[in-house]
Design a protein around this motif. Sequence first.
Motif, PDB file in Angstrom:
ATOM      1  N   ASP A 252       0.833  -1.207   0.000  1.00 29.93           N
ATOM      2  CA  ASP A 252       0.000   0.000   0.000  1.00 29.93           C
ATOM      3  C   ASP A 252       0.869   1.259   0.000  1.00 29.93           C
ATOM      4  OD1 ASP A 252      -2.300  -1.503   0.015  1.00 29.93           O
ATOM      5  OD2 ASP A 252      -2.594  -1.385   2.193  1.00 29.93           O
ATOM      6  N   ASP A 253       1.970   1.220   0.750  1.00 32.28           N
ATOM      7  CA  ASP A 253       2.898   2.353   0.778  1.00 32.28           C
ATOM      8  C   ASP A 253       3.478   2.605  -0.618  1.00 32.28           C
ATOM      9  OD1 ASP A 253       2.518   2.324   3.536  1.00 32.28           O
ATOM     10  OD2 ASP A 253       4.401   1.285   3.945  1.00 32.28           O
ATOM     11  N   LEU A 254       3.905   1.532  -1.251  1.00 32.46           N
ATOM     12  CA  LEU A 254       4.513   1.651  -2.578  1.00 32.46           C
ATOM     13  C   LEU A 254       3.490   2.167  -3.591  1.00 32.46           C
ATOM     14  CD1 LEU A 254       6.603  -1.655  -2.599  1.00 32.46           C
ATOM     15  CD2 LEU A 254       7.441   0.673  -2.203  1.00 32.46           C
ATOM     16  N   ALA A 255       2.253   1.705  -3.470  1.00 33.22           N
ATOM     17  CA  ALA A 255       1.187   2.169  -4.376  1.00 33.22           C
ATOM     18  C   ALA A 255       0.920   3.655  -4.167  1.00 33.22           C
ATOM     19  CB  ALA A 255      -0.083   1.358  -4.155  1.00 33.22           C
ATOM     20  N   ALA A 256       0.989   4.098  -2.922  1.00 36.26           N
ATOM     21  CA  ALA A 256       0.765   5.516  -2.636  1.00 36.26           C
ATOM     22  C   ALA A 256       1.865   6.377  -3.251  1.00 36.26           C
ATOM     23  CB  ALA A 256       0.704   5.744  -1.131  1.00 36.26           C
ATOM     24  N   ILE A 257       3.106   5.921  -3.146  1.00 35.41           N
ATOM     25  CA  ILE A 257       4.217   6.675  -3.734  1.00 35.41           C
ATOM     26  C   ILE A 257       4.102   6.709  -5.251  1.00 35.41           C
ATOM     27  CG2 ILE A 257       6.725   6.747  -4.027  1.00 35.41           C
ATOM     28  CD1 ILE A 257       6.952   5.627  -1.177  1.00 35.41           C
ATOM     29  N   ALA A 258       3.591   5.630  -5.838  1.00 38.12           N
ATOM     30  CA  ALA A 258       3.436   5.576  -7.291  1.00 38.12           C
ATOM     31  C   ALA A 258       2.507   6.669  -7.821  1.00 38.12           C
ATOM     32  CB  ALA A 258       2.926   4.205  -7.715  1.00 38.12           C
ATOM     33  N   THR A 259       1.601   7.162  -6.986  1.00 39.97           N
ATOM     34  CA  THR A 259       0.676   8.216  -7.433  1.00 39.97           C
ATOM     35  C   THR A 259       1.380   9.549  -7.638  1.00 39.97           C
ATOM     36  OG1 THR A 259       0.082   8.927  -5.180  1.00 39.97           O
ATOM     37  CG2 THR A 259      -1.203   7.123  -6.148  1.00 39.97           C
ATOM     38  N   LEU A 260       2.629   9.677  -7.178  1.00 41.40           N
ATOM     39  CA  LEU A 260       3.378  10.933  -7.331  1.00 41.40           C
ATOM     40  C   LEU A 260       3.990  11.075  -8.727  1.00 41.40           C
ATOM     41  CD1 LEU A 260       5.227  10.943  -3.888  1.00 41.40           C
ATOM     42  CD2 LEU A 260       3.272  12.359  -4.549  1.00 41.40           C
ATOM     43  N   ASP A 261       3.999  10.003  -9.494  1.00 40.07           N
ATOM     44  CA  ASP A 261       4.594  10.032 -10.836  1.00 40.07           C
ATOM     45  C   ASP A 261       3.878  11.047 -11.718  1.00 40.07           C
ATOM     46  OD1 ASP A 261       5.582   9.573 -13.358  1.00 40.07           O
ATOM     47  OD2 ASP A 261       4.927   7.475 -13.480  1.00 40.07           O
ATOM     48  N   ASN A 262       4.601  12.098 -12.104  1.00 41.95           N
ATOM     49  CA  ASN A 262       4.039  13.086 -13.034  1.00 41.95           C
ATOM     50  C   ASN A 262       4.953  13.331 -14.231  1.00 41.95           C
ATOM     51  OD1 ASN A 262       6.112  14.678 -12.065  1.00 41.95           O
ATOM     52  ND2 ASN A 262       4.797  15.989 -10.797  1.00 41.95           N
ATOM     53  N   GLY A 263       5.999  12.502 -14.355  1.00 48.66           N
ATOM     54  CA  GLY A 263       6.930  12.649 -15.469  1.00 48.66           C
ATOM     55  C   GLY A 263       7.798  13.885 -15.380  1.00 48.66           C
ATOM     56  N   GLY A 264       7.806  14.521 -14.226  1.00 51.57           N
ATOM     57  CA  GLY A 264       8.518  15.789 -14.080  1.00 51.57           C
ATOM     58  C   GLY A 264      10.017  15.605 -13.969  1.00 51.57           C
ATOM     59  N   ARG A 265      10.745  16.157 -14.931  1.00 47.54           N
ATOM     60  CA  ARG A 265      12.206  16.068 -14.937  1.00 47.54           C
ATOM     61  C   ARG A 265      12.785  17.337 -14.324  1.00 47.54           C
ATOM     62  NH1 ARG A 265      15.676  12.808 -17.662  1.00 47.54           N
ATOM     63  NH2 ARG A 265      14.082  11.922 -19.031  1.00 47.54           N
ATOM     64  N   ILE A 266      13.742  17.193 -13.423  1.00 44.42           N
ATOM     65  CA  ILE A 266      14.401  18.333 -12.799  1.00 44.42           C
ATOM     66  C   ILE A 266      15.598  18.776 -13.630  1.00 44.42           C
ATOM     67  CG2 ILE A 266      15.678  19.094 -10.759  1.00 44.42           C
ATOM     68  CD1 ILE A 266      13.999  16.998  -9.178  1.00 44.42           C
ATOM     69  N   GLY A 267      16.373  17.797 -14.052  1.00 41.86           N
ATOM     70  CA  GLY A 267      17.578  18.079 -14.829  1.00 41.86           C
ATOM     71  C   GLY A 267      17.291  18.137 -16.317  1.00 41.86           C
ATOM     72  N   PRO A 268      18.351  18.318 -17.131  1.00 45.13           N
ATOM     73  CA  PRO A 268      18.183  18.408 -18.582  1.00 45.13           C
ATOM     74  C   PRO A 268      17.813  17.072 -19.216  1.00 45.13           C
ATOM     75  CG  PRO A 268      20.508  18.527 -17.993  1.00 45.13           C
ATOM     76  CD  PRO A 268      19.745  18.546 -16.706  1.00 45.13           C
ATOM     77  N   ASP A 269      17.301  17.142 -20.426  1.00 49.73           N
ATOM     78  CA  ASP A 269      16.920  15.952 -21.182  1.00 49.73           C
ATOM     79  C   ASP A 269      18.187  15.330 -21.782  1.00 49.73           C
ATOM     80  OD1 ASP A 269      16.000  14.036 -22.933  1.00 49.73           O
ATOM     81  OD2 ASP A 269      14.479  15.324 -23.845  1.00 49.73           O
ATOM     82  N   PRO A 270      18.517  14.090 -21.419  1.00 50.87           N
ATOM     83  CA  PRO A 270      19.737  13.466 -21.940  1.00 50.87           C
ATOM     84  C   PRO A 270      19.757  13.309 -23.455  1.00 50.87           C
ATOM     85  CG  PRO A 270      18.876  12.231 -20.083  1.00 50.87           C
ATOM     86  CD  PRO A 270      17.824  13.214 -20.467  1.00 50.87           C
ATOM     87  N   ALA A 271      18.591  13.312 -24.084  1.00 48.64           N
ATOM     88  CA  ALA A 271      18.543  13.155 -25.543  1.00 48.64           C
ATOM     89  C   ALA A 271      19.072  14.391 -26.266  1.00 48.64           C
ATOM     90  CB  ALA A 271      17.120  12.868 -25.990  1.00 48.64           C
ATOM     91  N   THR A 272      19.072  15.534 -25.579  1.00 53.09           N
ATOM     92  CA  THR A 272      19.489  16.791 -26.236  1.00 53.09           C
ATOM     93  C   THR A 272      20.597  17.514 -25.506  1.00 53.09           C
ATOM     94  OG1 THR A 272      17.729  17.971 -25.060  1.00 53.09           O
ATOM     95  CG2 THR A 272      17.204  17.138 -27.269  1.00 53.09           C
ATOM     96  N   PHE A 273      20.896  17.137 -24.280  1.00 60.39           N
ATOM     97  CA  PHE A 273      21.890  17.862 -23.490  1.00 60.39           C
ATOM     98  C   PHE A 273      23.266  17.772 -24.131  1.00 60.39           C
ATOM     99  CE2 PHE A 273      24.893  18.107 -19.821  1.00 60.39           C
ATOM    100  CZ  PHE A 273      24.554  19.375 -19.374  1.00 60.39           C
ATOM    101  N   ALA A 274      23.912  18.910 -24.346  1.00 59.68           N
ATOM    102  CA  ALA A 274      25.191  18.925 -25.038  1.00 59.68           C
ATOM    103  C   ALA A 274      26.155  19.951 -24.446  1.00 59.68           C
ATOM    104  CB  ALA A 274      24.977  19.200 -26.524  1.00 59.68           C
ATOM    105  N   TRP A 275      25.948  20.352 -23.190  1.00 61.53           N
ATOM    106  CA  TRP A 275      26.828  21.354 -22.579  1.00 61.53           C
ATOM    107  C   TRP A 275      28.233  20.811 -22.438  1.00 61.53           C
ATOM    108  CZ3 TRP A 275      28.320  22.048 -17.031  1.00 61.53           C
ATOM    109  CH2 TRP A 275      28.960  23.274 -16.825  1.00 61.53           C
ATOM    110  N   MET A 276      29.212  21.618 -22.822  1.00 67.37           N
ATOM    111  CA  MET A 276      30.604  21.193 -22.748  1.00 67.37           C
ATOM    112  C   MET A 276      31.304  21.741 -21.502  1.00 67.37           C
ATOM    113  SD  MET A 276      31.272  19.141 -25.188  1.00 67.37           S
ATOM    114  CE  MET A 276      29.874  18.443 -26.025  1.00 67.37           C
ATOM    115  N   GLY A 277      30.831  22.851 -20.963  1.00 63.53           N
ATOM    116  CA  GLY A 277      31.339  23.361 -19.708  1.00 63.53           C
ATOM    117  C   GLY A 277      32.790  23.795 -19.704  1.00 63.53           C
TER     118      GLY A 277
END
Length: 277
Positions: A252-277
Amino acid sequence: MTGNEVTLNNGVKMPQLGFGVWQVEDDEAEKAVATALEAGYRSIDTAKIYFNEEGTGRALRGSGLPRQELFVTTKLWNTDHRYDDALRAFDDSLDRLGLDYLDLYLIHWPVPSQDLFTEAWRALEKIHADGRARAIGVSNFTAEALTRLAEEFGVVPAVNQIELHPYLPQRQLRELHDKLGVRTEAWSPLGQGKALLAEPVPAQLAAKHGKTPAQVVLRWHLQLGNVVIPKSVTPARIAENIDVFDFELDDDDLAAIATLDNGGRIGPDPATFAWMG
């Protein structure tokens, strides 16, 4: 060794819960890593681009712990994907850390637009074959990039370190990892900022188990089978984050945490990230 270990696809054992030093200044990293080692952490994760390998190395050497008890990870930066550059970058990271070998060396980002990550992987295979890194892997690799490595090379990455937290549980990529024998490692496991830990679900489960919201989320990662590397510079938080092996979340705990999934990414998208720094 505090906590659980996982076995990588080449038989190397890795602590399931480690300590990360992203966005920590070099001097502060030395103090934080020393505190983490005293608290029982044995796996430390850094990277060339964090500019704190030297401080991390000072803490490792100053700990008095035998080298074989430590599991040290660092990463190849995006400017070093060409074969010779990658070999040189590895040597430089070892020098900064003051170590003779690494436990895990990762390609930090695939940078698909550059299309040199296969050349970098060839260099990592040599490093591994020479016994200078006990395991090699990748970080932020998409399904496409990871599949390409698995199909073209003899050594499948031991680890893919990716952004993963309850907002972004990465189910499909984790399923691919399981299929290929790649271990999932989560960066930003608690999200960034306080939004995730202020959600009602972690708070409610924390009250249920007599733990903190952060401990509940870290326990969720462990029960999914993820390797996890929480970061903190606060001694009390460092100790709190490793105190997660004395309780278990139920279905039940795990199912409750699963409801938080919103696809929200904090960092950059690895498919396009190209920073050389």
